[in-house]
Enzyme design. Structure first.
Site, short mmCIF file in Angstrom:
data_model
loop_
_atom_site.label_atom_id
_atom_site.label_comp_id
_atom_site.label_asym_id
_atom_site.label_seq_id
_atom_site.Cartn_x
_atom_site.Cartn_y
_atom_site.Cartn_z
N TYR A 146 68.65 30.12 47.06
CA TYR A 146 70.01 29.81 47.52
C TYR A 146 70.74 28.91 46.53
O TYR A 146 71.97 28.92 46.48
CB TYR A 146 69.96 29.09 48.88
CG TYR A 146 69.94 30.00 50.08
CD1 TYR A 146 68.95 30.97 50.22
CD2 TYR A 146 70.89 29.87 51.09
CE1 TYR A 146 68.91 31.78 51.35
CE2 TYR A 146 70.86 30.68 52.21
CZ TYR A 146 69.88 31.64 52.33
OH TYR A 146 69.84 32.43 53.44
N LYS A 197 54.83 34.24 48.92
CA LYS A 197 54.59 35.56 48.34
C LYS A 197 53.82 35.34 47.04
O LYS A 197 54.24 35.74 45.95
CB LYS A 197 55.94 36.27 48.12
CG LYS A 197 55.84 37.73 47.73
CD LYS A 197 55.40 38.67 48.85
CE LYS A 197 55.24 40.08 48.33
NZ LYS A 197 54.55 40.97 49.30
N ASP A 230 55.49 39.18 54.04
CA ASP A 230 55.59 40.49 54.71
C ASP A 230 54.65 40.54 55.91
O ASP A 230 55.01 40.99 57.00
CB ASP A 230 55.33 41.65 53.72
CG ASP A 230 54.13 41.44 52.82
OD1 ASP A 230 53.54 40.33 52.83
OD2 ASP A 230 53.76 42.39 52.09
N ASP A 254 64.97 31.94 56.28
CA ASP A 254 66.19 32.54 56.83
C ASP A 254 65.84 33.85 57.54
O ASP A 254 66.23 34.08 58.68
CB ASP A 254 67.19 32.80 55.69
CG ASP A 254 68.45 33.47 56.20
OD1 ASP A 254 68.98 33.01 57.23
OD2 ASP A 254 68.89 34.46 55.58
N ASP A 258 65.30 34.70 61.99
CA ASP A 258 66.01 35.72 62.78
C ASP A 258 65.01 36.66 63.45
O ASP A 258 65.17 37.04 64.61
CB ASP A 258 66.95 36.56 61.90
CG ASP A 258 68.37 36.00 61.88
OD1 ASP A 258 68.53 34.77 61.99
OD2 ASP A 258 69.32 36.81 61.76
C1 IPM Z 1 71.38 30.52 58.68
C2 IPM Z 1 72.50 31.38 58.20
C3 IPM Z 1 73.01 30.84 56.86
C4 IPM Z 1 71.88 30.91 55.87
C5 IPM Z 1 74.27 31.53 56.32
C6 IPM Z 1 75.42 31.43 57.31
C7 IPM Z 1 74.67 31.01 54.98
O1 IPM Z 1 72.09 32.70 58.11
O2 IPM Z 1 71.58 29.30 58.83
O3 IPM Z 1 70.28 31.05 58.90
O4 IPM Z 1 71.62 31.97 55.26
O5 IPM Z 1 71.20 29.90 55.67
MG MG Z 2 70.12 33.09 58.87
#
Ligand code: IPM
Ligand code: MG
Length: 379
Positions: A146, A197, A230, A254, A258
């Protein structure tokens, strides 16, 4: 200089998309703890995004910078969505969420994943997979791909374009986030799984070596395991209950968080805390935000789930305000509201009544009154 008072300064920044709607509900919850439970705090609301941009030319106007700079804790809503098209990229970059994480050095991002029993029927994973799930992902938040340099998009001699980013980690960056994971594990089931990884990437080879070295030096009592990213993604949906604390780098965290959201029923439920280094008073700057983001498709309709933001307040009570009992009370109130059938659209079983964002806020506040009442009776 005197040590700071126990008054906690909170900046409340709803931001964009569904951010302001959900944050309005968690703001009510904070007000309740201040008024009804005497939790010492000052709340300062501040704007972020398209609205202040149109008024001031800045997505993060000076008053918001000031409110966030002086705050011990920031309650953040969301950023992004169609607004991003209306603000020039350069203006958006100054004061972006990423630049804030970097500015305040919020390197340890905690994303707890707990499956609410009330939600197993509406969750995308099977009830038996969700049973007993309770783990925390600690994502490194201020380094990795990032932020690595060089980065950019360049024109090649043959006319093609080439985009490039740099994944990078230093010893200290790895060690400090791993330390946060080991320390947290000691307060839980004492297990850390480090995700990398290392079969492909040098940054991951270093990551694994440093995690192992730190473990030997300071945390031999904690059970440590390693997974490639993975495989970790697969294990999270196959058997999420095996995890206690998972620690990983920025981009893996990240993606995995999710993915792990599905093990909690809905992305709308997930809170997070991003913590900076501990200062000489033992305090650390912290930003609390729901994991869900701006959800532009439902923004402004009053149907978003405020529980991710409300549960972020529980994390704030526990981690910044040092009020573990109040935090438990809030989490119990959320459970109670869910057990009584309170559902926003994202977590509703087919045919169930769907509450608006405000009604879900009401349901949690009502449950809080009940939990607080019971507590008094038991004293
Ligand atoms: C998160 C989000 C952010 C990230 C975006 C909005 C930049 O997806 O906080 O997980 O990738 O860190
Ligand atoms: Mg995110």
């Amino acid at each position: 200089m005197n040590a700071p008072s126990n008054m906690v300064k909170v900046a409340v920044v709803g931001g964009e998309g569904i951010g302001p709607e959900v944050t309005a509900q968690s703001h009510r919850i904070l007000n309740w703890f201040a008024a009804k439970r005497g939790v010492p705090m000052t709340l300062r609301e501040a704007e972020y995004g398209l609205v202040p941009y149109l008024a001031t030319g800045k997505v993060l106007p000076d008053t918001t910078v000031e409110a966030m700079d002086e705050a011990d804790a920031i309650l953040w809503g969301a950023t992004g969505g169609p607004e991003t098209k209306e603000v020039p990229a350069a203006a958006r970059k100054v004061g972006s969420l990423l630049s804030l994480r970097s500015k305040y050095d919020l390197y340890a991002n905690l994303r707890p994943i707990a499956a609410s029993q009330a939600l197993v029927n509406s969750a995308p994973l099977k009830a038996e997979v969700l049973k007993g799930v309770d783990f925390v992902i600690i994502r490194e938040l201020t380094s990795g791909i990032y932020f690595g340099e060089p980065r950019g998009i360049e024109r090649l001699p043959d006319g093609q374009r080439r985009g490039f980013n740099t994944e990078q980690y230093t010893t200290n960056q790895i060690r400090r986030v791993a330390r946060a994971a080991f320390e947290l594990a000691r307060t839980r089931r004492n297990k850390v799984c480090s995700v990398d990884k290392a079969n492909v990437l040098e940054t991951s080879v270093l990551w694994r070596e440093e995690v192992i070295a730190l473990h030997n030096e300071e945390f031999p009592d904690v059970e440590l395991s390693h997974l490639y990213v993975d495989n970790a993604a697969m294990q999270i949906v196959r058997e999420p209950r095996q995890f206690d604390v998972m620690v990983t780098g920025n981009i893996f965290g990240d993606i995995l968080s999710d993915c792990a959201a599905m093990a909690s029923g809905s992305l709308g439920m997930l809170p997070s805390a991003s913590l900076g280094p501990v200062d000489r008073f033992g305090r650390r700057k912290a930003l609390y935000e729901p994991v869900h983001g701006s959800a532009p498709d439902i923004a402004g309709r009053g149907i978003a789930n405020p529980l991710g933001s409300i549960l972020s307040v529980a994390m704030m009570l526990r981690m910044t305000m040092n009020q573990p009992e109040e935090a438990d009370m809030l989490e119990r109130a959320v459970d109670m509201a869910l057990s009584a059938g309170a559902r926003t659209a994202d977590i509703a079983e087919p045919g169930a009544k769907k509450l608006s964002t405000v009604e879900m806020g009401d349901a949690v506040l009502n449950a809080l009154e009940k939990v607080a009442g019971n507590k008094r009776e038991h004293l």
